[in-house]
Write an enzyme that holds these catalytic residues in place. Structure first.
Site, mmCIF file in Angstrom:
data_model
loop_
_atom_site.group_PDB
_atom_site.id
_atom_site.type_symbol
_atom_site.label_atom_id
_atom_site.label_comp_id
_atom_site.label_asym_id
_atom_site.label_seq_id
_atom_site.Cartn_x
_atom_site.Cartn_y
_atom_site.Cartn_z
ATOM 1 N N ARG A 122 7.006 -24.565 18.468
ATOM 2 C CA ARG A 122 8.172 -23.673 18.409
ATOM 3 C C ARG A 122 8.389 -23.046 17.028
ATOM 4 N NH1 ARG A 122 10.652 -27.722 21.506
ATOM 5 N NH2 ARG A 122 10.445 -27.241 23.728
ATOM 6 N N LYS A 144 6.909 -8.013 12.914
ATOM 7 C CA LYS A 144 6.321 -7.864 14.253
ATOM 8 C C LYS A 144 4.997 -8.608 14.306
ATOM 9 C CE LYS A 144 8.094 -3.309 15.557
ATOM 10 N NZ LYS A 144 7.680 -1.939 15.919
ATOM 11 N N GLU A 186 -0.686 6.093 6.763
ATOM 12 C CA GLU A 186 0.603 5.427 6.985
ATOM 13 C C GLU A 186 1.533 5.606 5.773
ATOM 14 O OE1 GLU A 186 1.777 4.166 9.721
ATOM 15 O OE2 GLU A 186 0.148 3.311 10.903
ATOM 16 N N LYS A 228 9.825 0.823 3.582
ATOM 17 C CA LYS A 228 9.859 0.126 4.876
ATOM 18 C C LYS A 228 10.873 -1.018 4.862
ATOM 19 C CE LYS A 228 7.302 -1.807 8.703
ATOM 20 N NZ LYS A 228 6.038 -2.016 9.412
ATOM 21 N N GLU A 238 14.592 -2.161 15.588
ATOM 22 C CA GLU A 238 14.183 -0.818 15.971
ATOM 23 C C GLU A 238 15.090 -0.163 17.006
ATOM 24 O OE1 GLU A 238 9.909 -0.603 15.982
ATOM 25 O OE2 GLU A 238 9.966 1.256 17.125
ATOM 26 N N ARG A 242 14.830 2.615 12.254
ATOM 27 C CA ARG A 242 13.454 2.115 12.130
ATOM 28 C C ARG A 242 12.474 2.961 12.943
ATOM 29 N NH1 ARG A 242 11.401 -4.244 12.328
ATOM 30 N NH2 ARG A 242 9.191 -3.778 12.105
ATOM 31 N N ASN A 246 7.920 5.660 13.205
ATOM 32 C CA ASN A 246 6.981 6.072 14.254
ATOM 33 C C ASN A 246 6.579 7.542 14.136
ATOM 34 O OD1 ASN A 246 6.911 3.526 15.439
ATOM 35 N ND2 ASN A 246 8.770 3.945 16.605
ATOM 36 N N HIS A 249 3.370 8.786 15.624
ATOM 37 C CA HIS A 249 2.845 7.721 16.475
ATOM 38 C C HIS A 249 2.891 8.015 17.970
ATOM 39 C CE1 HIS A 249 2.588 5.500 12.793
ATOM 40 N NE2 HIS A 249 2.175 4.399 13.401
ATOM 41 N N HIS A 253 -0.557 6.981 19.611
ATOM 42 C CA HIS A 253 -0.751 5.910 20.592
ATOM 43 C C HIS A 253 -1.499 6.424 21.821
ATOM 44 C CE1 HIS A 253 2.791 3.481 18.746
ATOM 45 N NE2 HIS A 253 1.636 3.108 18.237
ATOM 46 N N HIS A 266 -6.492 3.474 13.886
ATOM 47 C CA HIS A 266 -5.064 3.724 14.084
ATOM 48 C C HIS A 266 -4.529 4.764 13.075
ATOM 49 C CE1 HIS A 266 -0.839 3.144 14.852
ATOM 50 N NE2 HIS A 266 -0.657 2.810 13.579
HETATM 51 N N1 LIG Z 1 2.725 -5.882 12.879
HETATM 52 C C1 LIG Z 1 2.872 -4.615 12.566
HETATM 53 O O1 LIG Z 1 3.974 -4.141 12.275
HETATM 54 C C2 LIG Z 1 1.672 -3.736 12.557
HETATM 55 C C3 LIG Z 1 1.748 -2.451 12.005
HETATM 56 C C4 LIG Z 1 0.603 -1.660 11.963
HETATM 57 C C5 LIG Z 1 -0.585 -2.160 12.474
HETATM 58 N N2 LIG Z 1 -0.637 -3.409 13.019
HETATM 59 C C6 LIG Z 1 -1.896 -3.941 13.564
HETATM 60 O O2 LIG Z 1 -2.849 -4.060 12.537
HETATM 61 C C7 LIG Z 1 -4.152 -4.003 13.103
HETATM 62 C C8 LIG Z 1 -5.055 -3.152 12.228
HETATM 63 O O3 LIG Z 1 -5.109 -3.751 10.948
HETATM 64 P P1 LIG Z 1 -6.039 -3.217 9.769
HETATM 65 O O4 LIG Z 1 -6.078 -1.753 9.766
HETATM 66 O O5 LIG Z 1 -5.563 -3.927 8.570
HETATM 67 O O6 LIG Z 1 -7.499 -3.635 10.190
HETATM 68 P P2 LIG Z 1 -8.127 -5.024 10.669
HETATM 69 O O7 LIG Z 1 -7.267 -6.161 10.380
HETATM 70 O O8 LIG Z 1 -8.521 -4.825 12.095
HETATM 71 O O9 LIG Z 1 -9.420 -5.144 9.745
HETATM 72 C C9 LIG Z 1 -10.409 -4.148 9.758
HETATM 73 C C10 LIG Z 1 -11.695 -4.622 9.080
HETATM 74 O O10 LIG Z 1 -11.529 -4.690 7.659
HETATM 75 C C11 LIG Z 1 -12.113 -5.868 7.151
HETATM 76 N N3 LIG Z 1 -11.439 -6.171 5.888
HETATM 77 C C12 LIG Z 1 -10.184 -6.643 5.719
HETATM 78 N N4 LIG Z 1 -9.869 -6.702 4.414
HETATM 79 C C13 LIG Z 1 -10.964 -6.277 3.738
HETATM 80 C C14 LIG Z 1 -11.255 -6.089 2.359
HETATM 81 N N5 LIG Z 1 -10.346 -6.326 1.410
HETATM 82 N N6 LIG Z 1 -12.489 -5.627 2.027
HETATM 83 C C15 LIG Z 1 -13.405 -5.323 2.992
HETATM 84 N N7 LIG Z 1 -13.191 -5.458 4.290
HETATM 85 C C16 LIG Z 1 -11.967 -5.935 4.666
HETATM 86 C C17 LIG Z 1 -11.947 -6.866 8.233
HETATM 87 O O11 LIG Z 1 -12.901 -7.903 8.139
HETATM 88 C C18 LIG Z 1 -12.156 -6.007 9.491
HETATM 89 O O12 LIG Z 1 -13.524 -5.932 9.777
HETATM 90 C C19 LIG Z 1 -3.987 -3.481 14.509
HETATM 91 O O13 LIG Z 1 -4.176 -4.531 15.423
HETATM 92 C C20 LIG Z 1 -2.534 -3.029 14.554
HETATM 93 O O14 LIG Z 1 -1.972 -3.165 15.845
HETATM 94 C C21 LIG Z 1 0.459 -4.189 13.049
HETATM 95 ZN ZN LIG Z 2 1.142 2.810 12.459
#
Ligand SMILES: NC(=O)c1ccc[n+]([C@@H]2O[C@H](COP(=O)([O-])OP(=O)(O)OC[C@H]3O[C@@H](n4cnc5c(N)ncnc54)[C@H](O)[C@@H]3O)[C@@H](O)[C@H]2O)c1
Ligand SMILES: [Zn+2]
Length: 370
Positions: A122, A144, A186, A228, A238, A242, A246, A249, A253, A266
């Protein structure tokens, strides 16, 4: 340069953050106390562990016992199967309510790590150590968490804020350039609808940012994160302001979904989404000069070519989106540089705008006519 310290107050407490160059050193003693003598789970992926795992070895050494949990790179980490595998390993390793979890990696590792921490027994406390630009300025902030189901990205998750966020800017130096560019979209998004100074900083430092200059990146991360934090504190779940985050977006999406999440990154989809939302903005009074600055900055960062799906496919996908409403589609429409508003637009208006925008693409800097 000193790291930037921020704090985010949320309904269940506070998240302390250190961002920029030197963030890890600045956070070391606080995080060390937090893990001291406890069982520590470190969720990461093999690439990030190989590149940057060593930088948290000192921290892990302060834990009573550190257990490294590797997950697949990228979106593949965000599955029910991976979450279950981690919970089982944590239980077998003797994880308790007062164990700690660290997520070291991009947004995928952070989304999974936060979700796993939030549900295990939990809820155990967790910290996010984001290593991508997108994760440092966006995904790690706001609480999130999510995993995917086969037919629905982010369809299972919870609001669960980390106790700490540490975004060390030097980690960003090993990112491939397209990953940095995706994160920059972003930052541009946040600047264009919330923070003119941030937008202008990106305009002036763009070359250094794209090259991976830690100081330039750290400053943009700090400013975008601060914007942010302000918005999330105002509107934690949101319901109102907030939604401005988007910007770009609604279309993004739909493009990601139609590409089966294997096409555009993305951030790149957000780049296209901002171009279209800016077109809509001009229809609603956004000055042409400011729209032109957004288009020029997106062009300089660089978008990969993509085949746009048909207008009909885009509209149908948008209507299925979890943020759509009965009476139309929800858009963040930029009003002027640094300000935007949320509007529900009838599907027909969006259809006409999409068709006009599509005709204008690749023809320089068109003036909108819907
Ligand atoms: N929670 C939220 O509010 C929120 C907001 C935006 C996006 N997201 C999520 O984030 C995800 C995308 O995240 P991302 O863009 O960070 O990519 P990712 O986490 O998918 O990573 C992409 C690649 O980069 C590599 N990598 C990471 N750090 C590195 C570094 N310092 N040097 C070299 N390679 C590195 C990883 O091994 C991976 O292969 C999506 O699933 C999306 O839905 C969440
Ligand atoms: Zn985004």
């Amino acid at each position: 340069v000193a790291a930037r310290e921020l704090s985010l107050r949320h309904p269940r407490g506070e998240t302390r953050m250190w961002l920029g160059e030197g963030a890890l050193a600045a956070a070391a003693s606080t995080l060390g106390d937090w893990v001291e003598g406890r069982r520590l789970f470190v969720v990461t992926d093999p690439r990030v562990r190989a590149l940057h795992g060593v930088s948290i070895a000192g921290l892990a050494a302060r834990a009573g016992e550190a257990c490294w949990l590797e997950v697949p790179e990228g979106e593949a980490a965000k599955s029910v199967a991976e979450a279950e595998r981690l919970w089982r390993r944590m239980l077998e390793a003797g994880g308790k309510r007062d164990s700690r979890l660290l997520a070291l990696g991009g947004g995928s590792v952070g989304d999974l790590g936060g979700f796993v921490a939030g549900c295990f027994l939990r809820g155990v406390e967790h910290a996010l150590l984001p290593t991508t630009l997108l994760a440092q300025l966006d995904a790690a902030i706001g609480g999130k968490t999510a995993i995917d189901l086969p037919g629905g990205k982010n369809s299972v998750g919870l609001f669960r804020h980390p106790a700490f966020v540490v975004g060390e800017a030097t980690w960003l130096g090993t990112l491939p350039r397209p990953e940095r560019a995706a994160g920059l979209f972003e930052a541009i998004k946040a600047g264009f609808v919330l923070d003119t100074a941030l937008f202008e900083r990106i305009e002036s430092d763009l070359d250094a940012l794209l090259e991976g200059d830690a100081q330039a990146l750290g400053q943009v991360v700090g400013a975008a994160a601060a914007a942010k934090v302000r918005i999330v504190e105002e509107d934690p779940e949101e319901a109102g302001s907030r939604q401005l985050l988007n910007f770009g977006h609604t279309l993004a999406h739909a493009l990601e979904s139609l590409g089966g999440y294997r096409g555009l990154r993305h951030g790149e989809a957000v780049g296209y989404g901002m171009l279209f939302a800016t077109w809509l903005g001009e229809e609603h009074g956004l000055p042409a000069e400011e729209a032109g600055r957004l288009r020029e900055l997106v062009r300089r960062v660089g978008l990969p070519e993509t085949l746009l799906p048909s207008t009909q496919e885009i509209l149908e996908t948008m209507r299925r989106d979890k943020k759509a409403r009965e009476d139309g589609l929800r858009w963040v429409v930029p009003e002027c540089l640094g300000r935007g508003r949320v509007e529900v637009l009838p599907v027909d208006t969006v259809r006409r705008a999409l068709e006009a925008w599509r005709r204008s693409l690749g023809r320089g800097d068109p003036s909108p006519r819907v």
